[in-house]
Design a protein around this motif. Structure first.
Motif, PDB file in Angstrom:
ATOM      1  N   UNK A  34       1.258  -0.971  -0.066  1.00  0.00           N
ATOM      2  CA  UNK A  34       0.097   0.097   0.435  1.00  0.00           C
ATOM      3  C   UNK A  34       0.729   1.256  -0.234  1.00  0.00           C
ATOM      4  N   UNK A  35       2.261   0.743  -0.545  1.00  0.00           N
ATOM      5  CA  UNK A  35       2.932   2.300   0.097  1.00  0.00           C
ATOM      6  C   UNK A  35       2.845   3.014  -0.777  1.00  0.00           C
ATOM      7  N   UNK A  36       2.648   3.571  -2.201  1.00  0.00           N
ATOM      8  CA  UNK A  36       1.330   4.490  -2.472  1.00  0.00           C
ATOM      9  C   UNK A  36       0.812   5.380  -2.348  1.00  0.00           C
ATOM     10  N   UNK A  37      -0.635   5.182  -0.791  1.00  0.00           N
ATOM     11  CA  UNK A  37      -1.026   5.595  -0.440  1.00  0.00           C
ATOM     12  C   UNK A  37      -0.171   6.327   1.004  1.00  0.00           C
ATOM     13  N   UNK A  38       0.835   5.970   1.281  1.00  0.00           N
ATOM     14  CA  UNK A  38       1.713   7.128   1.878  1.00  0.00           C
ATOM     15  C   UNK A  38       1.194   7.177   3.166  1.00  0.00           C
ATOM     16  N   UNK A  39       0.548   5.758   3.883  1.00  0.00           N
ATOM     17  CA  UNK A  39       0.104   5.851   5.197  1.00  0.00           C
ATOM     18  C   UNK A  39       1.359   5.797   5.790  1.00  0.00           C
ATOM     19  N   UNK A  40       1.191   6.700   7.258  1.00  0.00           N
ATOM     20  CA  UNK A  40       1.293   5.951   8.478  1.00  0.00           C
ATOM     21  C   UNK A  40       2.123   5.173   9.148  1.00  0.00           C
ATOM     22  N   UNK A  41       2.933   4.734  10.449  1.00  0.00           N
ATOM     23  CA  UNK A  41       1.906   3.428  10.617  1.00  0.00           C
ATOM     24  C   UNK A  41       1.047   3.459  11.713  1.00  0.00           C
ATOM     25  N   UNK A  42       0.291   3.971  11.978  1.00  0.00           N
ATOM     26  CA  UNK A  42      -0.702   3.776  12.740  1.00  0.00           C
ATOM     27  C   UNK A  42      -1.935   4.294  12.047  1.00  0.00           C
ATOM     28  N   UNK A  43      -1.833   4.870  10.848  1.00  0.00           N
ATOM     29  CA  UNK A  43      -2.855   4.569   9.779  1.00  0.00           C
ATOM     30  C   UNK A  43      -2.923   2.754   8.659  1.00  0.00           C
ATOM     31  N   UNK A  44      -1.924   2.838   8.835  1.00  0.00           N
ATOM     32  CA  UNK A  44      -1.559   0.681   8.676  1.00  0.00           C
ATOM     33  C   UNK A  44      -1.627  -0.231   9.659  1.00  0.00           C
ATOM     34  N   UNK A  45      -1.533  -0.059  11.081  1.00  0.00           N
ATOM     35  CA  UNK A  45      -2.364  -0.893  12.095  1.00  0.00           C
ATOM     36  C   UNK A  45      -3.766  -0.943  12.158  1.00  0.00           C
ATOM     37  N   UNK A  46      -4.253   0.583  12.028  1.00  0.00           N
ATOM     38  CA  UNK A  46      -5.976   0.848  11.826  1.00  0.00           C
ATOM     39  C   UNK A  46      -6.757  -0.037  10.801  1.00  0.00           C
ATOM     40  N   UNK A  75       3.731   2.411  18.443  1.00  0.00           N
ATOM     41  CA  UNK A  75       4.217   1.726  17.617  1.00  0.00           C
ATOM     42  C   UNK A  75       3.486  -0.118  18.194  1.00  0.00           C
ATOM     43  N   UNK A  76       4.549  -0.432  19.152  1.00  0.00           N
ATOM     44  CA  UNK A  76       4.471  -1.668  19.833  1.00  0.00           C
ATOM     45  C   UNK A  76       3.543  -1.631  20.817  1.00  0.00           C
ATOM     46  N   UNK A  77       3.090  -0.279  20.976  1.00  0.00           N
ATOM     47  CA  UNK A  77       1.261  -0.274  22.621  1.00  0.00           C
ATOM     48  C   UNK A  77       0.255  -0.587  21.160  1.00  0.00           C
ATOM     49  N   UNK A  78       0.615   0.793  20.262  1.00  0.00           N
ATOM     50  CA  UNK A  78      -0.620   0.557  19.673  1.00  0.00           C
ATOM     51  C   UNK A  78      -1.591  -0.873  19.171  1.00  0.00           C
ATOM     52  N   UNK A  79      -0.006  -1.720  18.817  1.00  0.00           N
ATOM     53  CA  UNK A  79      -0.379  -3.242  18.163  1.00  0.00           C
ATOM     54  C   UNK A  79      -0.758  -3.713  19.058  1.00  0.00           C
ATOM     55  N   UNK A  80      -0.794  -3.836  20.308  1.00  0.00           N
ATOM     56  CA  UNK A  80      -1.349  -4.519  21.541  1.00  0.00           C
ATOM     57  C   UNK A  80      -2.635  -4.079  21.950  1.00  0.00           C
ATOM     58  N   UNK A  81      -3.031  -2.800  21.789  1.00  0.00           N
ATOM     59  CA  UNK A  81      -3.860  -2.645  21.627  1.00  0.00           C
ATOM     60  C   UNK A  81      -4.918  -2.948  21.303  1.00  0.00           C
ATOM     61  N   UNK A  82      -4.907  -3.645  19.495  1.00  0.00           N
ATOM     62  CA  UNK A  82      -5.286  -3.617  18.575  1.00  0.00           C
ATOM     63  C   UNK A  82      -5.887  -5.495  18.534  1.00  0.00           C
ATOM     64  N   UNK A  83      -4.410  -5.732  19.506  1.00  0.00           N
ATOM     65  CA  UNK A  83      -4.572  -6.783  19.012  1.00  0.00           C
ATOM     66  C   UNK A  83      -4.290  -7.394  17.463  1.00  0.00           C
ATOM     67  N   UNK A  84      -3.654  -6.956  17.619  1.00  0.00           N
ATOM     68  CA  UNK A  84      -2.035  -7.153  15.951  1.00  0.00           C
ATOM     69  C   UNK A  84      -1.273  -8.002  16.654  1.00  0.00           C
ATOM     70  N   UNK A  85      -0.668  -9.152  15.803  1.00  0.00           N
ATOM     71  CA  UNK A  85       0.796  -9.486  15.511  1.00  0.00           C
ATOM     72  C   UNK A  85       1.790  -8.702  14.723  1.00  0.00           C
ATOM     73  N   UNK A  86       2.474  -8.585  15.780  1.00  0.00           N
ATOM     74  CA  UNK A  86       2.999  -7.332  14.913  1.00  0.00           C
ATOM     75  C   UNK A  86       4.870  -8.602  14.232  1.00  0.00           C
ATOM     76  N   UNK A  87       5.250  -7.773  12.601  1.00  0.00           N
ATOM     77  CA  UNK A  87       6.955  -7.972  12.265  1.00  0.00           C
ATOM     78  C   UNK A  87       7.148  -7.400  11.874  1.00  0.00           C
ATOM     79  N   UNK A  88       8.719  -6.947  11.903  1.00  0.00           N
ATOM     80  CA  UNK A  88       9.126  -5.593  11.158  1.00  0.00           C
ATOM     81  C   UNK A  88      10.614  -6.249  10.590  1.00  0.00           C
ATOM     82  N   UNK A  89      11.118  -5.355  10.222  1.00  0.00           N
ATOM     83  CA  UNK A  89      12.732  -5.327   9.841  1.00  0.00           C
ATOM     84  C   UNK A  89      13.135  -4.510   8.595  1.00  0.00           C
ATOM     85  N   UNK A  90      14.329  -5.378   8.864  1.00  0.00           N
ATOM     86  CA  UNK A  90      14.577  -3.822   7.293  1.00  0.00           C
ATOM     87  C   UNK A  90      15.173  -4.763   5.663  1.00  0.00           C
TER      88      UNK A  90
END
Length: 356
Positions: A34-46, A75-90
């Motif tokens: 979804x990179x063309x949308x230029x969403x921030x991390x909060x928008x992506x989590x939501x 980001x970690x706290x937001x994922x926890x509140x939304x009940x989402x498992x999160x993975x990431x990296x470089x």
């Protein structure tokens, strides 16, 4: 979702072996799509929560605060509140010169720190963008370089309690990546199993799952059309369920060969077909040790395929920004293809838990 809950959900494997129905695998999406949308991390989590997904893979974040340690905790706290498992990296790690080796080490360590702070159990790495970007030396030498690099960061990664996840990309075939994992150390290196990239190295994704599946720490689903042309074999990414690959078989193979993993939907579309010039002798110099049986399987896949016939805006071209007059179309297409793919994953492949 806690790790304990995840383990309980995936305990269905033993039950299935005894004749009980298999439990659905947890489902997420890969944000790069979804990179063309230029969403921030909060928008992506939501968005992940809105789609009733179980997980999110933050890849190549475009958030202005992406490298801010304070943001990682948010980001970690937001994922926890939304009940989402999160993975990431470089991203890419292969040192282009001997002098760049330390820079690659520092890059992995920094991304390990970020992944840990965000609550990810893995840190994604890519060896190279594609096979042609690796030094033109015997592949064994390139593998030695990667193994040396990984061993250099071993203690830092293990002290963080994480695993490096090397993405199946357009660089190594699965048997070559298996060698990297085994020589570096399975205790801290695993595979980010992507089903869209194998076709670019003349590999049927089913082969990829069979060979690299036992080392998988995360699985990302991407479909492709694969078909014969006069110049070679054409490959092009398309929405999930609309290509040549049999994803019912892919999921069956994931259950058979992979340890418990989260499944992420990763449709990268809007790019033109790429031709693999298999009749060109120069092309085969990139693959001096290609396995005939695996190529035969890929060729059989191509013989079943045909060009993509559904409408697609082809303006997501690597190396240049999307022209302004095409941007809104690409933004719409990326979101629509993602939702189409997720719908296929849920209803046809029976993936995901929270949406039921």
């Amino acid at each position: 979702m806690t790790r304990r809950t995840f383990a309980q959900l995936l305990a269905g494997g033993a039950a299935a072996a005894a004749g009980a129905p298999e439990r659905p695998l947890p489902l997420g999406y890969n944000t790069y799509c979804l990179r063309a949308l230029r969403w921030n991390d909060a928008q992506l989590l939501e968005y992940a929560a809105q789609l009733k997904l179980d997980a999110i893979f933050l890849q190549d974040s475009l958030d202005p605060k992406a490298q801010d340690p304070a943001h990682w905790k948010e980001v970690r706290e937001m994922a926890r509140k939304l009940g989402l498992h999160l993975e990431t990296g470089g991203g890419g790690i292969f040192p282009k010169t001997p002098e760049a080796f330390k820079t690659s080490v520092d890059h992995i360590i920094r991304n390990t720190e970020r992944a840990k702070a965000m609550g990810s159990p893995i840190v994604r790495c890519v060896i190279a963008g594609d096979r042609t970007q690796l030094p033109r030396v015997p592949m064994e030498q390139n593998i030695e370089t990667v193994v040396k690099l990984l061993k250099t960061v071993r203690s830092r990664v293990m002290d963080a309690g994480l695993k490096i996840a090397i993405e199946i990309h357009k660089d190594l075939q699965a048997w070559e990546l298996k060698t990297v994992v085994e020589e570096a150390g399975k205790e801290f290196v695993g595979v980010y199993l992507d089903t869209g990239n194998p076709v670019f190295v003349m590999e049927d994704p089913i082969t990829t799952v069979e060979v690299a599946g036992p080392y998988a720490v995360t699985v990302h689903l991407r479909d492709s059309v694969v078909y014969e042309t006069k110049a070679g074999i054409a490959v092009q990414w398309v929405p999930l369920g609309e290509g040549t690959v049999d994803f019912r078989e892919v999921i069956a193979k994931v259950r058979q060969h992979c340890p418990p993993v989260y499944i992420y939907i990763k449709p990268i579309t809007g790019r033109p077909p790429q031709i693999l010039p298999i009749y060109d002798r120069e092309f085969w110099k990139l693959y001096p040790k290609a396995r005939a049986s695996e190529f035969a399987r890929f060729l059989a896949l191509a013989k079943k395929g045909e060009p993509y016939a559904r409408p697609m805006v082809v303006e997501d071209l690597q190396g240049r920004p999307t022209p302004p007059h095409f941007l809104s179309a690409i933004q719409y297409q990326q979101k629509e293809h993602m939702e189409r793919s997720i719908d296929y994953a849920k209803k046809t492949l029976n993936l995901g838990l929270r949406w039921r």
